[in-house]
Design a protein around this motif. Structure first.
Motif, mmCIF file in Angstrom:
data_model
loop_
_atom_site.group_PDB
_atom_site.id
_atom_site.type_symbol
_atom_site.label_atom_id
_atom_site.label_comp_id
_atom_site.label_asym_id
_atom_site.label_seq_id
_atom_site.Cartn_x
_atom_site.Cartn_y
_atom_site.Cartn_z
ATOM 1 N N VAL A 102 -5.516 -17.334 5.448
ATOM 2 C CA VAL A 102 -4.985 -16.400 6.640
ATOM 3 C C VAL A 102 -6.576 -14.909 6.464
ATOM 4 C CG1 VAL A 102 -4.052 -15.921 8.818
ATOM 5 C CG2 VAL A 102 -3.007 -17.397 7.582
ATOM 6 N N VAL A 106 -6.586 -11.792 8.236
ATOM 7 C CA VAL A 106 -5.923 -11.400 9.214
ATOM 8 C C VAL A 106 -6.912 -9.857 9.983
ATOM 9 C CG1 VAL A 106 -4.414 -9.235 10.305
ATOM 10 C CG2 VAL A 106 -3.488 -11.521 8.468
ATOM 11 N N ARG A 110 0.264 -8.812 7.176
ATOM 12 C CA ARG A 110 -0.088 -9.690 6.125
ATOM 13 C C ARG A 110 1.571 -9.438 5.432
ATOM 14 N NH1 ARG A 110 -4.407 -7.068 1.717
ATOM 15 N NH2 ARG A 110 -3.768 -8.722 -0.272
ATOM 16 N N LEU A 141 2.955 -12.550 6.850
ATOM 17 C CA LEU A 141 2.776 -13.711 6.698
ATOM 18 C C LEU A 141 2.634 -14.465 4.877
ATOM 19 C CD1 LEU A 141 -0.648 -13.059 8.111
ATOM 20 C CD2 LEU A 141 0.469 -15.314 9.017
ATOM 21 N N GLU A 142 2.892 -13.259 4.119
ATOM 22 C CA GLU A 142 3.016 -13.155 2.942
ATOM 23 C C GLU A 142 4.483 -14.105 2.625
ATOM 24 O OE1 GLU A 142 -0.689 -10.190 0.389
ATOM 25 O OE2 GLU A 142 1.615 -10.442 0.196
ATOM 26 N N VAL A 202 -3.365 -13.867 1.905
ATOM 27 C CA VAL A 202 -3.694 -13.091 2.802
ATOM 28 C C VAL A 202 -4.823 -12.018 2.653
ATOM 29 C CG1 VAL A 202 -3.024 -11.898 5.268
ATOM 30 C CG2 VAL A 202 -1.615 -13.710 4.530
ATOM 31 N N TYR A 215 -11.755 -20.271 5.084
ATOM 32 C CA TYR A 215 -10.331 -19.796 5.565
ATOM 33 C C TYR A 215 -9.615 -21.058 6.805
ATOM 34 C CZ TYR A 215 -10.590 -15.384 4.160
ATOM 35 O OH TYR A 215 -11.131 -13.962 3.726
#
Length: 222
Positions: free
Chosen positions: A5, A7, A19, A22-23, A29, A47
Protein backbone atom coordinates in the motif's frame (compact mmCIF):
# COMPACT_ATOMS: atom_id res chain seq x y z
CA UNK A 1 1.53 -12.71 -0.68
CA UNK A 2 1.85 -9.49 1.32
CA UNK A 3 -0.14 -6.61 -0.14
CA UNK A 4 1.68 -3.32 -0.76
CA UNK A 5 0.00 0.00 0.00
CA UNK A 6 1.18 3.52 -0.82
CA UNK A 7 -0.11 6.16 1.59
CA UNK A 8 -0.10 9.62 0.01
CA UNK A 9 -0.73 12.13 2.78
CA UNK A 10 1.05 15.39 3.65
CA UNK A 11 -0.14 15.50 7.29
CA UNK A 12 2.75 13.69 8.97
CA UNK A 13 0.82 12.52 12.06
CA UNK A 14 -2.04 11.15 9.98
CA UNK A 15 0.36 9.47 7.56
CA UNK A 16 2.18 7.79 10.45
CA UNK A 17 -1.08 6.63 12.00
CA UNK A 18 -2.24 5.16 8.71
CA UNK A 19 1.09 3.42 8.21
CA UNK A 20 1.09 1.86 11.69
CA UNK A 21 -2.49 0.64 11.40
CA UNK A 22 -1.94 -0.82 7.94
CA UNK A 23 1.26 -2.52 9.04
CA UNK A 24 -0.60 -3.96 12.04
CA UNK A 25 -3.01 -5.51 9.52
CA UNK A 26 -0.09 -7.14 7.70
CA UNK A 27 0.38 -4.72 4.81
CA UNK A 28 3.71 -3.50 3.48
CA UNK A 29 3.47 0.30 3.48
CA UNK A 30 5.29 3.18 1.79
CA UNK A 31 4.49 6.85 2.43
CA UNK A 32 4.66 9.85 0.11
CA UNK A 33 4.19 13.36 1.47
CA UNK A 34 3.47 15.19 -1.78
CA UNK A 35 2.09 14.54 -5.25
CA UNK A 36 5.41 14.54 -7.06
CA UNK A 37 6.86 11.84 -4.81
CA UNK A 38 3.63 9.84 -5.04
CA UNK A 39 3.65 9.81 -8.83
CA UNK A 40 7.30 8.82 -8.91
CA UNK A 41 6.67 5.98 -6.45
CA UNK A 42 3.79 4.60 -8.54
CA UNK A 43 6.05 4.58 -11.59
CA UNK A 44 8.96 2.90 -9.81
CA UNK A 45 7.11 0.21 -7.83
CA UNK A 46 3.99 -1.91 -8.04
CA UNK A 47 1.32 -1.37 -5.38
CA UNK A 48 -1.92 -3.19 -4.69
CA UNK A 49 -3.59 -0.06 -3.35
CA UNK A 50 -2.97 3.69 -3.11
CA UNK A 51 -4.57 5.76 -0.33
CA UNK A 52 -4.53 9.17 -1.97
CA UNK A 53 -5.24 12.49 -0.26
CA UNK A 54 -6.82 14.82 -2.80
CA UNK A 55 -5.24 17.98 -1.39
CA UNK A 56 -1.47 17.75 -1.66
CA UNK A 57 1.51 20.10 -2.08
CA UNK A 58 3.38 20.31 -5.41
CA UNK A 59 0.93 18.15 -7.35
CA UNK A 60 -2.73 17.84 -6.41
CA UNK A 61 -4.13 14.39 -5.70
CA UNK A 62 -6.53 14.62 -8.63
CA UNK A 63 -3.59 15.34 -10.93
CA UNK A 64 -1.74 12.32 -9.52
CA UNK A 65 -4.75 10.10 -10.20
CA UNK A 66 -5.26 11.58 -13.67
CA UNK A 67 -1.60 10.94 -14.56
CA UNK A 68 -1.75 7.36 -13.23
CA UNK A 69 -4.76 6.48 -15.32
CA UNK A 70 -3.40 8.25 -18.41
CA UNK A 71 -0.27 6.09 -18.12
CA UNK A 72 -2.39 2.94 -17.97
CA UNK A 73 -1.81 2.38 -14.25
CA UNK A 74 -4.97 0.69 -12.94
CA UNK A 75 -3.84 0.25 -9.34
CA UNK A 76 -6.77 0.46 -6.94
CA UNK A 77 -7.14 3.93 -5.41
CA UNK A 78 -9.09 5.12 -2.39
CA UNK A 79 -9.30 8.90 -2.16
CA UNK A 80 -8.93 10.58 1.23
CA UNK A 81 -10.59 13.95 1.31
CA UNK A 82 -11.80 16.60 3.73
CA UNK A 83 -13.90 18.13 0.99
CA UNK A 84 -17.60 17.88 1.68
CA UNK A 85 -18.87 18.78 -1.79
CA UNK A 86 -20.34 15.93 -3.81
CA UNK A 87 -18.63 17.21 -6.97
CA UNK A 88 -15.19 16.55 -5.51
CA UNK A 89 -16.04 12.97 -4.67
CA UNK A 90 -17.57 12.47 -8.11
CA UNK A 91 -14.47 13.94 -9.75
CA UNK A 92 -12.26 11.38 -8.03
CA UNK A 93 -14.53 8.55 -9.18
CA UNK A 94 -14.68 9.97 -12.71
CA UNK A 95 -10.88 10.00 -12.83
CA UNK A 96 -10.82 6.31 -11.95
CA UNK A 97 -10.80 6.06 -8.15
CA UNK A 98 -12.35 2.92 -6.68
CA UNK A 99 -13.70 4.47 -3.50
CA UNK A 100 -13.31 7.44 -1.17
CA UNK A 101 -13.25 8.13 2.56
CA UNK A 102 -14.10 11.56 3.92
CA UNK A 103 -12.04 13.00 6.77
CA UNK A 104 -12.36 12.62 9.67
CA UNK A 105 -12.77 8.86 9.47
CA UNK A 106 -12.38 6.00 11.90
CA UNK A 107 -9.65 3.40 11.50
CA UNK A 108 -12.33 0.69 11.41
CA UNK A 109 -14.13 2.43 8.55
CA UNK A 110 -10.94 2.88 6.54
CA UNK A 111 -9.83 -0.73 7.03
CA UNK A 112 -13.24 -1.96 5.96
CA UNK A 113 -12.94 0.09 2.77
CA UNK A 114 -9.41 -1.17 2.16
CA UNK A 115 -10.46 -4.81 2.53
CA UNK A 116 -13.52 -4.30 0.32
CA UNK A 117 -11.53 -2.69 -2.50
CA UNK A 118 -8.84 -5.39 -2.39
CA UNK A 119 -11.53 -8.09 -2.54
CA UNK A 120 -12.86 -6.50 -5.71
CA UNK A 121 -9.37 -6.52 -7.21
CA UNK A 122 -8.99 -10.29 -6.71
CA UNK A 123 -9.37 -12.45 -9.83
CA UNK A 124 -12.83 -13.95 -10.16
CA UNK A 125 -14.42 -16.83 -12.03
CA UNK A 126 -15.55 -16.50 -15.63
CA UNK A 127 -13.60 -14.52 -18.15
CA UNK A 128 -16.25 -12.65 -20.16
CA UNK A 129 -19.85 -11.46 -20.38
CA UNK A 130 -21.38 -11.17 -23.86
CA UNK A 131 -23.96 -8.39 -23.96
CA UNK A 132 -24.54 -8.37 -27.70
CA UNK A 133 -22.27 -5.77 -29.28
CA UNK A 134 -20.47 -5.31 -25.98
CA UNK A 135 -18.13 -7.91 -24.48
CA UNK A 136 -16.93 -7.47 -20.90
CA UNK A 137 -13.52 -9.08 -20.27
CA UNK A 138 -13.67 -9.63 -16.53
CA UNK A 139 -10.18 -10.96 -15.90
CA UNK A 140 -8.71 -8.23 -18.12
CA UNK A 141 -10.80 -5.46 -16.48
CA UNK A 142 -11.90 -4.10 -19.83
CA UNK A 143 -14.80 -4.06 -22.27
CA UNK A 144 -14.89 -4.20 -26.05
CA UNK A 145 -17.44 -1.68 -27.26
CA UNK A 146 -17.97 -1.33 -31.03
CA UNK A 147 -14.53 -2.85 -31.56
CA UNK A 148 -12.85 -0.43 -29.17
CA UNK A 149 -11.26 -1.39 -25.86
CA UNK A 150 -12.47 0.51 -22.80
CA UNK A 151 -10.63 0.04 -19.51
CA UNK A 152 -12.59 -0.65 -16.32
CA UNK A 153 -11.59 -0.15 -12.71
CA UNK A 154 -11.59 -3.04 -10.28
CA UNK A 155 -14.79 -1.78 -8.69
CA UNK A 156 -16.54 -1.39 -12.05
CA UNK A 157 -15.48 -4.90 -12.99
CA UNK A 158 -16.74 -6.30 -9.68
CA UNK A 159 -20.13 -4.62 -10.18
CA UNK A 160 -20.41 -6.07 -13.69
CA UNK A 161 -19.32 -9.50 -12.47
CA UNK A 162 -22.09 -9.59 -9.86
CA UNK A 163 -24.72 -8.23 -12.24
CA UNK A 164 -23.54 -10.64 -14.94
CA UNK A 165 -24.08 -13.60 -12.63
CA UNK A 166 -27.79 -12.73 -12.80
CA UNK A 167 -27.89 -11.51 -16.38
CA UNK A 168 -31.27 -10.11 -17.44
CA UNK A 169 -32.49 -10.16 -13.82
CA UNK A 170 -32.73 -7.29 -11.36
CA UNK A 171 -30.11 -7.26 -8.60
CA UNK A 172 -31.17 -5.27 -5.55
CA UNK A 173 -29.01 -2.29 -4.69
CA UNK A 174 -28.62 -3.32 -1.04
CA UNK A 175 -27.45 -6.78 -2.14
CA UNK A 176 -24.70 -5.16 -4.23
CA UNK A 177 -23.73 -2.90 -1.36
CA UNK A 178 -23.42 -5.77 1.08
CA UNK A 179 -21.49 -7.90 -1.39
CA UNK A 180 -19.02 -5.25 -2.55
CA UNK A 181 -18.80 -2.81 0.39
CA UNK A 182 -19.98 -4.97 3.26
CA UNK A 183 -22.26 -2.15 4.39
CA UNK A 184 -25.46 -0.40 3.38
CA UNK A 185 -25.09 3.30 4.18
CA UNK A 186 -25.78 6.57 2.43
CA UNK A 187 -22.15 7.23 1.45
CA UNK A 188 -21.72 3.79 -0.09
CA UNK A 189 -25.06 4.08 -1.88
CA UNK A 190 -23.99 7.32 -3.53
CA UNK A 191 -20.65 5.76 -4.45
CA UNK A 192 -22.39 2.76 -6.05
CA UNK A 193 -24.69 5.06 -8.01
CA UNK A 194 -21.69 7.04 -9.27
CA UNK A 195 -19.90 3.86 -10.36
CA UNK A 196 -23.01 2.65 -12.18
CA UNK A 197 -23.29 5.98 -13.99
CA UNK A 198 -19.66 5.67 -15.13
CA UNK A 199 -20.19 2.09 -16.32
CA UNK A 200 -23.21 3.20 -18.35
CA UNK A 201 -21.11 5.90 -20.01
CA UNK A 202 -18.42 3.36 -20.85
CA UNK A 203 -20.44 0.41 -22.17
CA UNK A 204 -23.70 2.11 -23.11
CA UNK A 205 -26.78 2.87 -21.04
CA UNK A 206 -28.82 0.24 -22.89
CA UNK A 207 -26.71 -2.56 -21.38
CA UNK A 208 -27.15 -1.52 -17.75
CA UNK A 209 -30.64 -0.60 -16.67
CA UNK A 210 -31.70 1.15 -13.49
CA UNK A 211 -34.93 -0.35 -12.19
CA UNK A 212 -36.24 2.39 -9.93
CA UNK A 213 -37.06 1.28 -6.43
CA UNK A 214 -35.47 -2.13 -6.99
CA UNK A 215 -31.88 -2.07 -8.27
CA UNK A 216 -29.91 -2.67 -11.45
CA UNK A 217 -30.13 -5.11 -14.35
CA UNK A 218 -27.41 -6.04 -16.84
CA UNK A 219 -29.05 -7.03 -20.13
CA UNK A 220 -27.95 -8.78 -23.29
CA UNK A 221 -28.98 -6.85 -26.39
CA UNK A 222 -29.74 -8.77 -29.57
Amino acid sequence: MTKRVLVVEDEADLALGLRLNLEAEGFEVDVAGDGDVALRRTREARYDLVLLDLRLPKLDGTDVLRAMRAAGDRTAVICLTARAEERDRVLGLDLGADDYVTKPFSVAELMARVRAVLRREAPGHGDAIDLGGVRVLLDDRAAIVAGRRVDLTGTETAILRHLGARLDHVVARDALLRELWGVDDAASTRTLDNHVARIRRKIGAACLETVHGEGYRLVRRV
